[in-house]
Enzyme design. Structure first.
Site, PDB file in Angstrom:
ATOM      1  N   HIS A 685       0.835  -1.195   0.000  1.00 24.15           N
ATOM      2  CA  HIS A 685       0.000   0.000   0.000  1.00 24.15           C
ATOM      3  C   HIS A 685       0.877   1.255   0.000  1.00 24.15           C
ATOM      4  CE1 HIS A 685       1.138  -0.621   4.205  1.00 24.15           C
ATOM      5  NE2 HIS A 685       0.950   0.687   4.383  1.00 24.15           N
ATOM      6  N   HIS A 737       4.809  -0.177  -0.066  1.00 26.09           N
ATOM      7  CA  HIS A 737       5.444  -1.047   0.918  1.00 26.09           C
ATOM      8  C   HIS A 737       4.411  -1.954   1.573  1.00 26.09           C
ATOM      9  CE1 HIS A 737       4.080   2.551   3.047  1.00 26.09           C
ATOM     10  NE2 HIS A 737       3.997   1.810   4.159  1.00 26.09           N
ATOM     11  N   ARG A 747       4.279  -8.067  17.860  1.00 34.69           N
ATOM     12  CA  ARG A 747       5.109  -6.950  17.406  1.00 34.69           C
ATOM     13  C   ARG A 747       4.300  -5.661  17.519  1.00 34.69           C
ATOM     14  NH1 ARG A 747       6.499  -5.391  11.201  1.00 34.69           N
ATOM     15  NH2 ARG A 747       7.934  -3.665  11.615  1.00 34.69           N
TER      16      ARG A 747
END
Length: 756
Positions: A685, A737, A747
């Site tokens: 995106h 990316h 995370r």
């Protein structure tokens, strides 16, 4: 006729020369040798004021004889009522032996509230010029009997009324005056001298006058507005601007003692622009020469919710001082801080001699708590010093305690100021109602343009007190409670005006009236070193999980030290950043503490979005590329976050994207949570931003596996994010990316779409 007279004078001059002129021109009298001057003063105790008086006298090599030292004071409370007759009685006894010394000049002065600004030669010269046998100090206010005002001789210009704090005269004449004394020790000395002076016969017989224009004596009461400091190369003088005089003796009579303390910070040679502080190291203690370090009781006072309290305790434990010589008394008035104290104690329980905590359940007032802490040291004869410190003091100098002890003062504090402001822990002057007034030198002292050790009227937050002073000068155990004053103001007034109210051990009924003069314990502030700062406790909201995160506005320096990466500044000094992919920059920005607390804050909030397309938090209610996140706005952290961007991200932007000036504005600011079970990755995106930051909030391989970011156009991946480091990359067009899959663990990243 005029012609004949001129001819006669001219003929005489031609015949006899200058001898004719010498008949009509008298010679100036020979100067009085300074050996002929004797200074007599009365002092029953070696107070701070007396020691200062002697220091100024010794500087000018005066010959001083002290009367009454060690004798019980029975002269009344001269600071607040009539009294002082004991001084005349002692002077009368001394003058019996000096009465026959015709050439002896006697200077009798007070000592507790008086300093010399000039030397013996100057005093004798000015006295000789008056052409009188006795000279009294003068002032513009009459005391103690106003009914005697009309009996004073009128004065065209100058001070009209007598002050007994300074008298100079020939010994036989001084003897004739004081030999008339036949009253009690607690009768008024100034009234006695006044009645003699206003008697026209005595005034003429004894050849007396007043120092109307303050050539020798300057009484400050009623004359503070006339004073100006005159700085010279070697010493400083006080100038009377009304009479353009340089008084030799400065007397802080009445309620001007604090102003005298201010003047004495400079006069005669305490500080000047040429040499700085002259007396800072007088009587200093060399700790390296002691067999063992003094024992210190540390009184810690947590009276309100205080940001950065763990850091406060860390700095306190990091003081460079033997831990076995430190004992702690902690008063905590906040339940919120009990966890911080407990953690500090658990981490340091084996370091300190003792650690006593008085908690909020005791329901003590601030004054009561501070009395209790000080009393612990007062009662313990092995307690050499009491070090009081409030929780809003950040000591950045590890040598603070040593430096204060070495100054060897009864009460001394280190200068601490609020970052970027003139707010500090001392006042340079007091107003008439006893509250704050700015002294002429306050700003220079706060900004350390004038460095030294300064006698001040008020201090708070942090100070060191000698244990011996607590047991001798400050015996009153309720010293922090006085009228409607806050505890620190009560302490300072009691220190300035401490008085023993009766001789309890004396069986005499007269002892009830035997008031001692105020000892006036001097309080000092030192700014010779940079000791630390005061933090703001205003607007400290403790409703969050990690409340210090919100202190970026109130306490920016402490926020930066706690939450910004230790290597952040190296980005600009040593080019400490990387470019792992084209136009993708990687740099340190957050400390581990910042990362941990931000994650804790989000998990404490707990309302993760779940990565759904429908999102009522954004305009339009639909997110094309959703993440499992919490917005900064949801935890009321959006203003603080935008300020962080402007302060710490914008400077990096200017460095890496040369010529681009960011507005530092972002609508989308959020923390993303990646887990294999909820959302493990993010499809390719573009961001709705000019550039994006992406800060790693935890550790790869320890907290999670996998993860990272791939920039598709460049086929470039960063798979090992570093905790506290941020990516910065363009958001539109060039930098498509995707978020790589998190395969295990959780995370966390903090993301902002900047300049949308």
């Amino acid at each position: 006729m005029e012609y004949l007279m001129f001819s006669f004078v001219f003929a005489c001059w031609m015949k006899f020369g200058n001898s004719v002129l010498s008949i009509h021109t008298p010679h100036a009298p020979a100067p009085i040798p300074k050996e002929n001057l004797l200074v007599l003063t009365v002092a029953t105790e070696e107070t701070d004021g007396f020691l200062r008086f002697m220091q100024s006298a010794n500087y000018f090599n005066y010959t001083v004889k002290v009367l009454g030292m060690g004798e019980a004071w029975k002269g009344g409370d001269v600071g607040h009522s009539i009294g002082g007759g004991q001084k005349i009685r002692l002077l009368k006894e001394e003058m019996k032996a000096l009465a026959e010394q015709q050439d002896l000049i006697v200077l009798t002065v007070d000592s507790y509230d008086l300093i010399f600004a000039g030397g013996p030669e100057e005093i004798l010269r000015k006295f000789q010029q008056t052409n009188h046998k006795v000279l009294f100090a003068a002032e513009g206010l009459i005391w103690p009997d106003k009914q005697l005002a009309d009996m004073y001789p009128s004065v065209r210009r100058g001070k009209r009324y007598l002050n007994s704090g300074g008298i100079i005269g020939y010994a036989p004449y001084i003897h004739k005056i004081v030999s008339q004394w036949n009253l009690h020790d607690n009768d008024d000395d100034q009234l006695f001298y006044t009645k003699i002076y206003v008697d026209p016969l005595q005034r003429e017989t004894l050849n007396m006058t007043l120092d109307h224009k303050c050539q020798i004596f300057q009484n400050l009461n009623g004359a503070v507005d006339e004073m100006l400091l005159k700085f010279g190369t070697d010493r400083v003088r006080v100038r009377n601007t009304v009479y353009d005089s340089l008084p030799v003796i400065v007397h802080g009579n009445g309620n001007t003692k604090m102003y005298l303390n201010y003047l004495a910070n400079y006069v005669p040679n305490a500080w000047n622009y040429e040499h700085g502080c002259s007396h800072c190291d007088d009587n200093a203690v060399d700790l390296s020469q002691l067999k063992e370090y003094p024992s210190v009781m540390v009184g810690v006072f947590i009276e309100q919710p205080t940001p950065f309290l763990p850091e406060f305790f860390q700095r306190l434990s990091a003081l460079d001082y033997p831990k076995d010589k430190l004992r702690f008394f902690v008063h905590n008035n906040e339940v919120y801080h009990e966890k911080h104290i407990q953690r500090f104690w658990e981490e340091n329980r084996n370091l300190f001699n003792s650690f006593k905590v008085v908690g909020p359940e005791e329901n003590l007032s601030q004054g009561e708590a501070r009395n209790m802490g000080m009393d612990v040291c007062r009662k313990d004869t092995t307690c050499d010093y009491y070090f009081s410190i409030d929780s809003d003091v950040m000591l950045t100098n590890r040598q603070t305690l040593k430096l204060l002890i070495e100054q060897n003062r009864k009460i001394i504090g280190p200068l601490v100021t609020r970052h970027g402001k003139l707010w500090s822990n001392f006042w340079g002057a007091l107003s008439l109602d006893g509250y704050y007034a700015r002294s002429e030198d306050y700003v220079d002292i706060v900004q350390r343009k004038r460095m030294g050790v300064w006698n001040i009227p008020y201090m708070a937050h942090v100070y060191l007190v000698k244990g011996s002073a607590l047991r001798n000068d400050l015996k009153e155990r309720n010293i922090f409670v006085l009228e409607k004053l806050d505890p620190d103001m009560a302490l300072c007034r009691n220190a300035r005006e401490v008085t023993s109210h009766r001789e309890k051990d004396s069986p005499s009924p007269e002892s009830f009236h035997m008031l001692k003069p105020p000892k006036g314990v001097f309080m000092y502030i030192t700014n010779r070193h940079d000791f630390g700062r005061l933090i703001s406790t205003a607007n400290y909201n403790i409703s969050h999980y990690n409340n210090d995160l919100w202190q970026i506005f109130e306490n920016p320096l402490d926020w930066r030290e706690k939450y910004i990466h230790q290597n952040y500044t190296q980005i600009f000094t040593e080019n400490y950043l990387e470019e792992p992919c084209p136009d993708v920059f990687w740099f340190p920005v957050f400390s581990e503490k910042a990362c941990d607390e931000l994650v804790e804050e989000m998990e404490h909030y707990g309302s993760w979005s779940g990565g759904k397309h429908e999102d009522s938090r954004i305009a339009g209610g639909y997110e094309t590329v959703p993440t499992d996140d919490i917005h900064m706005k949801q935890i009321s952290f959006d203003k603080e976050w935008l300020h962080f961007i402007r302060e710490f991200i914008s400077p990096v932007t200017l460095k890496v994207f040369s010529g681009y000036y960011t507005k530092g504005y972002a609508v989308m600011n959020f923390v993303v949570k990646y887990t294999p079970g909820r959302q493990a990755f993010l499809k390719p995106h573009h961001d709705t931003s000019t550039f994006t930051i992406n800060i790693a909030l935890n550790n790869k391989d320890r907290d999670f596996q996998g993860g990272g970011c791939r920039f598709n156009r460049y086929n470039c991946s960063i798979e090992s994010p570093r905790k506290g480091w941020s990516f910065m990359h363009p958001g539109r067009l060039t930098h498509l990316h995707e978020g790589l899959p998190t395969t295990n663990g959780t995370r966390y990243i903090a993301v902002s779409f900047i300049d949308p």
